[in-house]
Scaffold this motif. Structure first.
Motif, PDB file in Angstrom:
ATOM      1  N   LEU A 191       0.645  -1.110  -0.139  1.00 61.76           N
ATOM      2  CA  LEU A 191      -0.073  -0.079  -0.033  1.00 61.76           C
ATOM      3  C   LEU A 191       0.776   1.245   0.105  1.00 61.76           C
ATOM      4  O   LEU A 191       0.611   2.313  -0.882  1.00 61.76           O
ATOM      5  N   ILE A 192       1.876   1.262   0.860  1.00 63.20           N
ATOM      6  CA  ILE A 192       2.796   2.567   0.920  1.00 63.20           C
ATOM      7  C   ILE A 192       3.259   3.042  -0.202  1.00 63.20           C
ATOM      8  O   ILE A 192       3.312   4.186  -0.567  1.00 63.20           O
ATOM      9  N   VAL A 193       3.795   1.940  -1.152  1.00 70.85           N
ATOM     10  CA  VAL A 193       4.418   2.374  -2.507  1.00 70.85           C
ATOM     11  C   VAL A 193       3.572   2.816  -3.688  1.00 70.85           C
ATOM     12  O   VAL A 193       3.927   3.185  -4.411  1.00 70.85           O
ATOM     13  N   HIS A 194       2.138   2.704  -3.134  1.00 69.11           N
ATOM     14  CA  HIS A 194       1.017   3.234  -4.134  1.00 69.11           C
ATOM     15  C   HIS A 194       0.594   4.277  -3.461  1.00 69.11           C
ATOM     16  O   HIS A 194      -0.493   4.971  -4.013  1.00 69.11           O
ATOM     17  N   MET A 195       0.901   5.050  -2.311  1.00 69.34           N
ATOM     18  CA  MET A 195       0.329   6.173  -1.618  1.00 69.34           C
ATOM     19  C   MET A 195       1.179   7.461  -1.806  1.00 69.34           C
ATOM     20  O   MET A 195       2.269   7.284  -1.928  1.00 69.34           O
ATOM     21  N   ASP A 196       0.482   8.394  -1.673  1.00 71.73           N
ATOM     22  CA  ASP A 196       1.100   9.997  -1.339  1.00 71.73           C
ATOM     23  C   ASP A 196       1.366  10.024  -0.314  1.00 71.73           C
ATOM     24  O   ASP A 196       0.494  10.558   0.448  1.00 71.73           O
ATOM     25  N   ILE A 197       2.599   9.655   0.285  1.00 76.01           N
ATOM     26  CA  ILE A 197       2.648   9.821   1.776  1.00 76.01           C
ATOM     27  C   ILE A 197       3.352  11.136   2.268  1.00 76.01           C
ATOM     28  O   ILE A 197       3.911  11.108   3.428  1.00 76.01           O
ATOM     29  N   THR A 198       3.173  11.978   1.521  1.00 76.49           N
ATOM     30  CA  THR A 198       3.835  13.484   2.120  1.00 76.49           C
ATOM     31  C   THR A 198       3.000  13.804   3.338  1.00 76.49           C
ATOM     32  O   THR A 198       3.399  14.633   4.142  1.00 76.49           O
ATOM     33  N   SER A 199       1.712  13.417   3.506  1.00 77.82           N
ATOM     34  CA  SER A 199       1.002  13.956   4.629  1.00 77.82           C
ATOM     35  C   SER A 199       1.224  13.279   5.910  1.00 77.82           C
ATOM     36  O   SER A 199       0.543  13.412   6.862  1.00 77.82           O
ATOM     37  N   LEU A 200       2.081  12.010   5.960  1.00 79.07           N
ATOM     38  CA  LEU A 200       2.037  11.466   7.051  1.00 79.07           C
ATOM     39  C   LEU A 200       3.287  11.789   7.867  1.00 79.07           C
ATOM     40  O   LEU A 200       4.307  12.619   7.234  1.00 79.07           O
ATOM     41  N   ASP A 201       3.563  11.199   8.997  1.00 82.37           N
ATOM     42  CA  ASP A 201       4.722  11.201   9.906  1.00 82.37           C
ATOM     43  C   ASP A 201       5.634  10.424   9.335  1.00 82.37           C
ATOM     44  O   ASP A 201       5.666   9.268   9.712  1.00 82.37           O
ATOM     45  N   ILE A 202       6.640  11.097   8.664  1.00 83.68           N
ATOM     46  CA  ILE A 202       7.583  10.067   7.920  1.00 83.68           C
ATOM     47  C   ILE A 202       8.449   9.360   8.935  1.00 83.68           C
ATOM     48  O   ILE A 202       8.723   8.306   8.719  1.00 83.68           O
ATOM     49  N   GLN A 203       8.892  10.019   9.819  1.00 86.31           N
ATOM     50  CA  GLN A 203      10.041   9.365  10.762  1.00 86.31           C
ATOM     51  C   GLN A 203       9.111   8.097  11.385  1.00 86.31           C
ATOM     52  O   GLN A 203       9.831   6.986  11.281  1.00 86.31           O
ATOM     53  N   GLN A 204       8.181   8.276  11.713  1.00 87.75           N
ATOM     54  CA  GLN A 204       7.251   7.088  12.241  1.00 87.75           C
ATOM     55  C   GLN A 204       7.059   6.051  11.054  1.00 87.75           C
ATOM     56  O   GLN A 204       7.341   4.786  11.463  1.00 87.75           O
ATOM     57  N   VAL A 205       6.984   6.375  10.061  1.00 86.46           N
ATOM     58  CA  VAL A 205       6.586   5.209   9.040  1.00 86.46           C
ATOM     59  C   VAL A 205       8.121   4.580   8.702  1.00 86.46           C
ATOM     60  O   VAL A 205       7.996   3.572   8.454  1.00 86.46           O
ATOM     61  N   VAL A 206       8.998   5.536   8.548  1.00 81.28           N
ATOM     62  CA  VAL A 206      10.378   4.893   8.426  1.00 81.28           C
ATOM     63  C   VAL A 206      10.642   3.942   9.340  1.00 81.28           C
ATOM     64  O   VAL A 206      11.348   2.675   9.058  1.00 81.28           O
ATOM     65  N   LEU A 207      10.464   4.268  10.789  1.00 82.61           N
ATOM     66  CA  LEU A 207      10.911   3.432  11.814  1.00 82.61           C
ATOM     67  C   LEU A 207      10.035   1.863  11.707  1.00 82.61           C
ATOM     68  O   LEU A 207      10.553   0.901  11.699  1.00 82.61           O
ATOM     69  N   MET A 208       8.894   1.955  11.272  1.00 80.06           N
ATOM     70  CA  MET A 208       7.753   0.993  11.188  1.00 80.06           C
ATOM     71  C   MET A 208       8.559   0.218  10.090  1.00 80.06           C
ATOM     72  O   MET A 208       8.519  -1.130  10.154  1.00 80.06           O
ATOM     73  N   CYS A 209       8.840   0.758   8.874  1.00 82.62           N
ATOM     74  CA  CYS A 209       9.299   0.024   7.782  1.00 82.62           C
ATOM     75  C   CYS A 209      10.539  -0.877   8.241  1.00 82.62           C
ATOM     76  O   CYS A 209      11.032  -2.099   8.037  1.00 82.62           O
TER      77      CYS A 209
END
Length: 1428
Positions: free
Chosen positions: A655-673
């Motif tokens: 899902l992430i690689v198909h979404m426009d993630i500019t509006s998310l908390d990027i640090q949190q997403v990177v950590l999760m990944c």
């Protein structure tokens, strides 16, 4: 496809109130009730232009129209195609009297064919189309009909006609006229019961165009005309048609002065109303007489006022349906028949139906006639061409699974059918889809049967018309302005199409929300059928429907939450929402209402956590297929958290690689990944969210570098990471985004430079002091050298030759060399890969790289180092790749060859010699290389046969091959022989001299000369003397004596005398005998064989008991069989004396041991020897007469002295054989006679069996054969089942004269097979298409007895075609194996030229035949019995 309006009858109420109110409202809109207008058709053409499909109606025009006669004579075969175009224009009265024969019930095909054609019922269409029709009871009118019957003795209703008013006729002769206003008040009551008593019931009604006049037809035949404004009787007509017949139909045409009536005699009359001097008159003219075929349905073409200028209206067309065919005639300007069309076969009780309607086809509005009898509806498009003639073209017809009793057009696209069990079917005409079925038995429909039977005038009608009348309800159903009125015995019902909104609401009321949404979507997409109430252009219509769908969706969401089960298992709740929520998501996205989906709908569904989860999971497929972009941050965040909670991390990554993630908390997403090893997602977030391309590389390097540097094996997880890293670097350098898409154009150069700077860093960011230099390049080289270098090679391809790019290239090459050459921990393969990569780069024409040549020498030393034997083939392969990539220019060639030879790199040597054209040296390379030595033959063959090599080169290669010939032969003798035979057949003797080793020579010659060894060489092309072949035979005698005879049989080119000497030298007696026989010295060969036989017999007689008895006896038998075979082969060509010289010594030799046994001690095998002697006697008998044999035996001195008992056994044996053969012959003859008799009996039975005709009418003139009794005409029946009058067949020239007799051929079979006339001189007519006929009356006259031709014909039996056909049938019937099969063995081994009284087998193998076995018995069974 036709263009047909989707938006008729807007006046049909759009809101769902009570049926009564709707009806009253619709009645008030009188003006708009006749709304299928020209204007509508114009609109329809505008809106529907894009929907026209020419294919459905693309029927080619015909140049020459058929004549009326040909149409009337058309056969009933439905398969036969027909084209309706301009029949000859005749006055209707001149039609041939046979055309309109009244079908009586008895004569017509009354088998119910409809049952055969019933298709399986269509699926229930309610869920697909909703309720299409609205039906209501007209309470006011119904109540007044009942009260009129009570109060004024009006009687029961019998007929209805509808225009702006509703007229109902009754059984007591009254016509009640009702208004179509809200009250449905009775306006007029026309007529009175006393007149009713005189005229009978009203049987037909018709209102004219402007609703000013009413015509009433009565059961006793009278007609009255009334003024609807004043209620006055204007005319009373009693003489318009023959008396004593009921009026079945009366119809106004578009001309108010012209009406048509149809009576129960089947006649049709035209009524012309005139007013002369104030006196109203009526003139009647017969259009069609019932004596020519009874008409039971008429339909004039009515056009609305808007279409009054249509060119077709001037003809005043009238369609008529008789019991056998349809006619379309024009009443104006003069009477003409425009079209006639037979029904084909149908059920005689089914009702003929006709209905006109104007439709738009190909941008033109033209009338279409629907006609039907039974279960097939035909559609005919009628149009006028420029010349003024009318053309009729057949359209796609409609096959049903029920019988029709009424057909009504409700608009040009939708038709309403009533079947014989009173069920209504609403059908979309183009797609033939059934939209709805409605049961209307509650109406208690009025039938017109009594008028069809003309009961009021004594029932004087034909049986056929009375049968049709059983289901006739023509006068009970009337349509006007898109509404259909049904007359019941106590009520009137009205049917109309619902509007689109009403159809959706109807489904909502029934709680079918998903069906309502699906129906609304079909309106939105323009795919729905029978659409009413949607007008305007496509966008406007879509907007209207979309608004309604949004309302339904809100209702649907509320209902989903309300109906959710409160308690119980979580799975039940999940299932509930999985059924409901995806529907909301689907339709919101179909309507492109993301705003609605992510605001109100999401907020509404978030109230329930289960619903929220299901909602989020529904979004996944849309996101993955990129149909859903631009979600709100809240939904995206909830989505990721939801999948994380459910531990579906792979889904999260996708899902992430198909979404426009500019509006998310990027640090949190990177950590999760990173925690969940979602590397693709992590790289995507860095790249898209922060435009950061290097950080993910550093992260991945930190994981895979330490184990690689320590020399440990990577785990699977680390290998995946390494591969991702390589692909990521490759994408960055190529300007592509990872994992999908492209990097923005403006960032591409920047990203490339960043990645290069990163790769060539001297040390990593947080490096320990022990770290070796260039850690990133080193790690990638260790991970996968070849792939990393491929990535670089691809990048170098893309580089433009700017200064910076050249510097980067040189820099990275220097680093690669420094890392790899100064390190000993890379394998030869890895080093080879690097230098191959460099060689390829250096070999490019625009190369700017510089590499020190001494490095290449070091690599050469490294790869050829003789101290290390490991990885020999790998090192050779690497060096070969390096040379092929262009690295050869970096080496000194002589040194390279020396080192390669020393290292035993023979492929390298071959590569180098190939460059210098030293092909002969390559042969040494192959022979020394154990892996490839067998390929040397192909190599030599290719050099010698492929053009392009010079003569000197070929010579040197051949010379080298000759020097190594012993090696080549020992390697593969057959390949060596093939090589010599193909290229140097004249030098074979030289090769033979060179081969000193006898075994090798034997193998070589065997491969060369023996064709069984598998080499395919033309022996004649081998130029060699016979001495070579003889040398081979001598070697064969030495090394493989058992194979000599077999080999000699296939060899050629040897001299017999020399070969005989060789075989005598090695004492191979059998071979010598074979050669002597071949030479022609039969006696010499026989003596050698006899000598062998005697010596073997000698051994048997003198051996002691302990010797191997069986073996020596077997040898005796084998030798004797060979000797017998020799005698049998040659006896044919010898005279009696020479035959005796062969056979008698053989017999003597076999009997000699038995003679001895009488004098000396008894020997061991008397029985065996006796049976062998018997065998010789049996074989002799084929060639030598029995008396000679007996005489010879009796003259023998031994037998002469003894008693007859000693030879009794031999003589009795011979007589037994003779008896056996005689019995066999008699049995066979008897069997054959029985078979022949049985076959002829069956054949005779088949031929004399009667013929069964398929139909009772002549297949040419279509008249029943009973009809033409006025002519003394023969009836001819063929075996194929067709039946003809002989007169008709003669007209079609279907007779041929053969041998004085008339032969008939079947017209249909021969014409359909395009056989034409058969040739006159054919003596035998094949198969059953032509057949002798069975004739009812006199047969053709026979010629006189004295005619010689007839006698000759009688002497030669000829099967006629029917007998042939019967015989074929017989052969199929008798499937057992033929008894002749038993005799095949007897017939195979017989000699034709020699007389013999009893059997003797003629060749070696034949004496094992089953017939020679003394225990053989024939099992005889009776012949099979046929089943009739």
């Amino acid at each position: 496809m036709e263009n047909e309006p989707d938006h008729e009858n807007v006046e049909q109420s759009l809101c769902a109130k009570t049926a009564e109110e709707e009806l009253n409202k619709s009645f008030n809109l009188e003006a708009s009730l006749s709304k299928f207008s020209y204007i509508d058709l114009d609109k329809e053409l505008e809106f529907k232009n894009d929907l026209i499909d020419d294919k459905e109606f693309d029927i080619p025009q015909v140049d020459t129209p058929p004549t009326l006669e040909s149409i009337l004579n058309e056969t009933d075969d439905e398969e036969e195609s027909f084209v309706l175009e301009d029949p000859t224009l005749l006055n209707i009265d001149t039609i041939d009297s046979h055309s309109y024969d009244t079908s009586s019930v008895a004569s017509s095909d009354s088998g119910d064919r409809t049952n055969l054609k019933r298709k399986k019922k269509l699926p229930d269409s309610f869920s697909l189309h909703g309720s299409v029709m609205r039906h209501s009871l007209l309470k006011g009118i119904s109540a007044q009909i009942v009260s009129a019957a009570d109060k004024v003795d009006a009687g029961l209703p019998t007929a209805i006609a509808v225009s702006s008013l509703i007229a109902v006729g009754t059984s007591h002769g009254l016509a009640l006229i009702f208004g179509k206003d809200q009250n449905q008040a009775l306006r007029l009551c026309l007529g009175n019961t006393s007149v009713g008593g005189q005229y009978g019931a009203i049987s037909a009604l018709s209102i004219n165009n402007d609703c000013s006049r009413l015509l009433c037809g009565f059961a006793k035949g009278q007609i009255t005309m009334w003024d609807l404004a004043s209620g006055k009787l204007l005319r009373s007509i009693t003489d318009a048609h023959p008396p004593g017949t009921a009026i079945l139909h009366i119809k106004f045409t578009d001309d108010p002065t012209l009406a048509i009536c149809n009576d129960s005699g089947g006649s049709v009359f035209e009524l012309t109303f005139k007013r002369v001097m104030g006196v109203r008159t009526c003139e009647s003219r017969c259009l069609f007489s019932g004596s020519k075929g009874e008409v039971c349905c008429i339909e004039p073409l009515h056009s609305k006022p808007e279409l009054k200028d249509h060119p077709i209206t001037q003809f005043s067309l009238l369609a008529m349906a008789s019991l056998t065919k349809i006619l379309v005639i024009g009443l104006k300007p003069s009477l003409k028949v425009w079209m006639t069309f037979p029904y084909g076969r149908m059920d005689p009780s089914s009702v003929p139906l006709l209905a006109w309607h104007f439709v738009a086809v190909h941008n033109y509005v033209n009338p279409m006639l629907a006609f039907c009898r039974g279960d097939v509806v035909h559609f005919l498009l009628v149009k006028r061409d420029e010349s003024g003639a009318i053309h009729v073209t057949k359209q796609k017809h409609l096959h049903l699974y029920y019988d029709l009793i009424n057909f009504t057009w409700i608009n040009s696209r939708t038709v309403v059918l009533l079947d014989s069990v009173e069920k209504l079917h609403v059908i979309d005409r183009q797609t033939q889809e059934e939209l709805e079925t409605v049961e209307i038995s509650e109406v208690q429909l009025v039938y017109n049967s009594s008028h069809f039977k003309s009961l009021a005038t004594g029932g004087n009608v034909s049986q056929a018309l009375a049968l049709v009348g059983e289901k006739a309800c023509y006068q009970s159903i009337s349509s006007y302005g898109g509404q259909i009125f049904y007359l019941g015995t106590k009520s009137v019902y009205v049917m109309m199409l619902r509007s689109w909104r009403e159809r959706v609401d109807h489904l909502l009321k029934q709680d079918c929300l998903t069906e309502a949404l699906a129906l609304a979507w079909s309106f939105h997409e323009g795919k729905a059928k029978a659409v009413v109430g949607l007008s305007g252009d496509a966008n406007k219509r879509k907007a209207v429907v979309a608004d309604r769908m949004v309302e339904i969706l809100f209702h649907y969401a509320d209902r989903a939450l309300k109906k959710c089960p409160d308690q119980g298992k979580i799975q039940v709740m999940e299932q509930h929402f999985q059924d409901m929520v995806p529907v909301i998501v689907d339709y919101c996205l179909l309507l492109q209402r993301k705003d609605l989906l992510f605001s109100q709908m999401y907020d509404k569904l978030s109230e329930n956590s289960v619903a929220k989860g299901v909602f989020l999971e529904c979004l996944e497929p849309y996101i993955l297929s990129d149909k859903l972009v631009g979600m709100t941050p809240q939904v995206m965040k909830d989505l990721i958290v939801h999948f994380q909670d459910k531990k579906l991390m792979e889904n999260v990554e996708a899902l992430i690689v198909h979404m426009d993630i500019t509006s998310l908390d990027i640090q949190q997403v990177v950590l999760m990944c990173w925690e969940n090893r979602l590397y693709d997602a992590m790289i995507y977030v860095y790249n898209r969210g922060m435009n950061e391309f290097i950080s993910p590389m550093e992260k991945l390097f930190r994981v895979i570098s330490p184990p690689l540097n320590a020399g440990r094996t990577l785990t699977d997880e680390q290998v995946v990471m390494g591969n991702k890293l390589l692909v990521y670097i490759s994408c960055c350098l190529a300007g592509r985004a990872y994992p999908l898409g492209d990097i923005p154009e403006d960032l591409v150069p920047l990203v490339k430079n960043q990645v290069f700077e990163f790769l060539i860093r001297l040390h990593s960011a947080e490096a320990s002091p022990e770290e070796e230099i260039y850690p990133y390049v080193r790690t990638l080289l260790h991970f996968d050298t070849r792939e990393f270098l491929n990535v670089l090679a691809l990048t170098f391809e893309d580089f433009k030759n700017d200064k910076q790019a050249v510097e980067y290239q040189q820099r990275i090459v220097d680093i690669l060399l420094k890392v790899m050459v100064e390190n000993s921990d890379f394998t030869p393969s890895q080093v080879g890969c690097l230098f191959t990569f460099l060689a390829r780069q250096l070999a490019k024409p625009d190369n700017t790289l510089f590499v020190n040549r001494t490095l290449f020498d070091q690599v050469l030393e490294f790869l050829c180092s003789p101290d290390d034997d490991s990885r020999h083939s790998e090192r050779q392969q690497v060096l070969l790749e390096l040379l092929q990539a262009g690295g050869i220019v970096q080496f000194e060639e002589s040194r390279l060859i020396r080192m390669a030879e020393k290292a035993e790199f023979y492929q390298i040597c071959e590569f180098m010699y190939e460059r210098e054209h030293q092909y002969d040296k390559i042969i040494d390379c192959y022979l020394r290389d154990p892996l490839r030595e067998e390929e040397v033959f192909n190599y030599i063959h290719n050099i010698l046969s492929i053009p392009g090599h010079s003569a000197e080169e070929k010579q040197s290669v051949w010379q080298k091959a000759m020097d190594h010939i012993e090696e080549l032969v020992s390697l593969k003798p057959c390949k060596a022989a093939e090589l010599v035979a193909t290229h140097f057949s004249e030098q074979i003797e030289t090769v033979v001299k060179k081969l000193q080793n006898q075994v090798l020579l034997f193998k070589f010659l065997r491969s060369l000369l023996d064709p069984r060894e598998g080499i395919h060489v033309n022996q004649e092309s081998l130029q060699m003397s016979p001495s070579v072949t003889e040398q081979f035979i001598e070697l064969l005698c030495q090394f493989d004596p058992n194979q000599v005879i077999e080999t000699l049989q296939v060899l050629e080119c040897y001299r017999l005398e020399e070969t005989i000497q060789i075989t005598q030298k090695y004492q191979l007696h059998e071979v010598t005998a074979y050669l002597l026989e071949k030479k022609g010295d039969i006696h010499g060969a026989f003596l050698i064989m006899l000598k062998r036989l005697q010596s073997k017999l000698q051994e048997i007689t003198h051996q002691d008991e302990k010797a191997k008895e069986d073996l020596s006896l077997k040898e005796v038998e084998d030798t004797m069989v060979e000797t017998i075979a020799l005698c049998q082969r040659n006896s044919h060509n010898l005279n009696q004396q020479q035959r005796e010289a062969l056979w008698f010594p053989l017999l003597e030799a076999m009997m000699a041991p038995q003679k001895l046994s009488g004098s000396a001690a008894p020997h061991l095998h008397p029985e065996a020897l006796r049976s062998l002697t018997m065998q010789v006697l049996n074989s002799m008998a084929a060639f030598i007469a029995l008396p000679s044999i007996l005489q010879r035996i009796l003259q023998d001195p031994v037998y002469g002295k003894g008693k007859l008992g000693e030879i009794q056994g031999l003589i009795l044996g011979m007589l037994d054989t003779f008896n056996y053969e005689q019995t066999l012959l008699e049995t066979t003859t008897s069997l054959l006679n029985q078979d022949l008799h049985w076959s002829l009996c069956n054949l005779r039975a088949s031929v004399t069996r009667g013929l069964n005709p398929k139909q009772d009418y002549c297949s040419i003139c279509l008249q029943q054969y009973k009809r033409r009794q006025e002519m003394a005409d023969e009836i001819i029946v063929f075996s194929c089942g067709h039946l003809y009058h002989s007169f008709c067949l003669q007209n079609k020239e279907c007779t041929i004269e053969t041998e004085g007799q008339t032969r008939w051929t079947c017209y249909k079979c021969s014409s359909s097979n395009k056989v034409g006339k058969l040739s006159e001189n054919s003596s035998e007519i094949k198969k059953g298409k032509t057949a002798s006929s069975q004739v009812k009356m006199s047969p053709p006259c026979h010629p006189s007895k004295g005619d010689p031709a007839v006698k000759k014909a009688a002497s030669e039996p000829v099967l006629d075609p029917q007998q042939i056909q019967a015989f074929d049938q017989l052969c199929r019937l008798y499937r057992g194996s033929s008894r002749l099969a038993l005799l095949t063995e007897l017939s195979q081994n017989r000699s034709s030229d020699s007389y013999r009284p009893f059997s003797g087998s003629q060749s070696g193998p034949a004496f094992n035949s089953i017939f020679q076995n003394e225990n053989f018995q024939l099992q005889l069974i009776p012949p099979p019995v046929t089943e009739d």
